[in-house]
Write an enzyme that holds these catalytic residues in place. Structure first.
Site, PDB file in Angstrom:
ATOM      1  N   TYR A 248      41.027  32.716 -70.601  1.00  0.00           N
ATOM      2  CA  TYR A 248      39.809  31.757 -70.300  1.00  0.00           C
ATOM      3  C   TYR A 248      40.091  30.393 -69.739  1.00  0.00           C
ATOM      4  O   TYR A 248      39.356  30.182 -68.739  1.00  0.00           O
ATOM      5  CB  TYR A 248      39.421  31.367 -71.916  1.00  0.00           C
ATOM      6  CG  TYR A 248      37.879  30.565 -71.759  1.00  0.00           C
ATOM      7  CD1 TYR A 248      36.936  30.948 -71.696  1.00  0.00           C
ATOM      8  CD2 TYR A 248      38.184  29.285 -71.845  1.00  0.00           C
ATOM      9  CE1 TYR A 248      35.641  30.181 -71.872  1.00  0.00           C
ATOM     10  CE2 TYR A 248      37.088  28.381 -72.048  1.00  0.00           C
ATOM     11  CZ  TYR A 248      35.603  29.012 -71.868  1.00  0.00           C
ATOM     12  OH  TYR A 248      34.500  28.256 -71.859  1.00  0.00           O
TER      13      TYR A 248
ATOM     14  N   HIS B 208      38.672  29.337 -65.631  1.00  0.00           N
ATOM     15  CA  HIS B 208      38.154  28.116 -65.395  1.00  0.00           C
ATOM     16  C   HIS B 208      38.691  27.160 -64.128  1.00  0.00           C
ATOM     17  O   HIS B 208      38.179  26.172 -64.221  1.00  0.00           O
ATOM     18  CB  HIS B 208      37.611  27.412 -66.838  1.00  0.00           C
ATOM     19  CG  HIS B 208      36.419  27.862 -67.464  1.00  0.00           C
ATOM     20  ND1 HIS B 208      36.648  29.017 -68.155  1.00  0.00           N
ATOM     21  CD2 HIS B 208      35.190  27.646 -67.288  1.00  0.00           C
ATOM     22  CE1 HIS B 208      35.437  29.168 -68.746  1.00  0.00           C
ATOM     23  NE2 HIS B 208      34.647  28.559 -68.317  1.00  0.00           N
TER      24      HIS B 208
ATOM     25  N   TYR C 171      29.427  17.742 -66.890  1.00  0.00           N
ATOM     26  CA  TYR C 171      29.885  18.919 -67.432  1.00  0.00           C
ATOM     27  C   TYR C 171      31.265  19.154 -67.738  1.00  0.00           C
ATOM     28  O   TYR C 171      32.113  19.250 -66.836  1.00  0.00           O
ATOM     29  CB  TYR C 171      29.085  20.136 -66.969  1.00  0.00           C
ATOM     30  CG  TYR C 171      29.168  21.408 -68.061  1.00  0.00           C
ATOM     31  CD1 TYR C 171      29.241  21.234 -69.132  1.00  0.00           C
ATOM     32  CD2 TYR C 171      28.994  22.593 -67.138  1.00  0.00           C
ATOM     33  CE1 TYR C 171      29.118  22.514 -69.806  1.00  0.00           C
ATOM     34  CE2 TYR C 171      29.362  23.859 -67.926  1.00  0.00           C
ATOM     35  CZ  TYR C 171      29.267  23.721 -69.575  1.00  0.00           C
ATOM     36  OH  TYR C 171      29.142  24.923 -70.096  1.00  0.00           O
TER      37      TYR C 171
ATOM     38  N   TRP D  68      28.067  35.600 -64.503  1.00  0.00           N
ATOM     39  CA  TRP D  68      29.023  34.837 -65.333  1.00  0.00           C
ATOM     40  C   TRP D  68      28.856  35.080 -66.829  1.00  0.00           C
ATOM     41  O   TRP D  68      30.004  35.182 -67.418  1.00  0.00           O
ATOM     42  CB  TRP D  68      28.661  33.358 -64.998  1.00  0.00           C
ATOM     43  CG  TRP D  68      29.672  32.336 -65.680  1.00  0.00           C
ATOM     44  CD1 TRP D  68      29.691  31.711 -66.748  1.00  0.00           C
ATOM     45  CD2 TRP D  68      31.065  32.053 -65.177  1.00  0.00           C
ATOM     46  NE1 TRP D  68      30.871  30.961 -66.873  1.00  0.00           N
ATOM     47  CE2 TRP D  68      31.806  31.216 -65.864  1.00  0.00           C
ATOM     48  CE3 TRP D  68      31.775  32.406 -63.839  1.00  0.00           C
ATOM     49  CZ2 TRP D  68      33.145  30.777 -65.726  1.00  0.00           C
ATOM     50  CZ3 TRP D  68      33.076  32.042 -63.623  1.00  0.00           C
ATOM     51  CH2 TRP D  68      33.705  31.130 -64.596  1.00  0.00           C
TER      52      TRP D  68
END
Length: 106
Positions: free
Chosen positions: A18, A22, A41, A76
């Site tokens: 994960y 990113h 964000y 996504w």
């Protein structure tokens, strides 16, 4: 400006992957988020899998709906849904439940 914070839980066996995903978010995904009005964000990940998301936007429901209309978001979400626990059949975006803000120091 609306400040939005949400929690999700990443599967412990997929934390490293994960994080890796990113480090190189697709450019078209970044453009879609910006175009839909997502600002500032950030995602924060704890070692036990707790994921805290924060963003600012004029209207969260509208910003989320704008993302739902994009093809890149569908791709996504399909790729990322396997990283999360407790989605109850929803995609990660649909599982976001904003927390209630109780204090803000301006």
């Amino acid at each position: 400006m609306q400040r939005v914070c949400f929690l999700l839980r990443v599967r412990r066996d997929r934390l490293d992957e994960y994080r890796e995903r990113h480090t190189a978010v697709w450019p078209d995904m970044l453009a879609a988020l910006s175009g839909a009005g997502w600002r500032n964000y950030s995602l924060f990940l704890r070692e036990d899998g707790l994921l805290v998301g924060y963003l600012e936007t004029e209207d969260f429901d509208r910003a989320r709906a704008a993302m739902a209309e994009t093809e890149v978001n569908a791709r996504w979400q399909a790729e990322m849904s396997g990283f999360f626990e407790e989605l109850d059949g929803a995609g990660p975006d649909e599982a976001m439940r904003p927390l209630t803000e109780v204090f803000h120091l301006a």
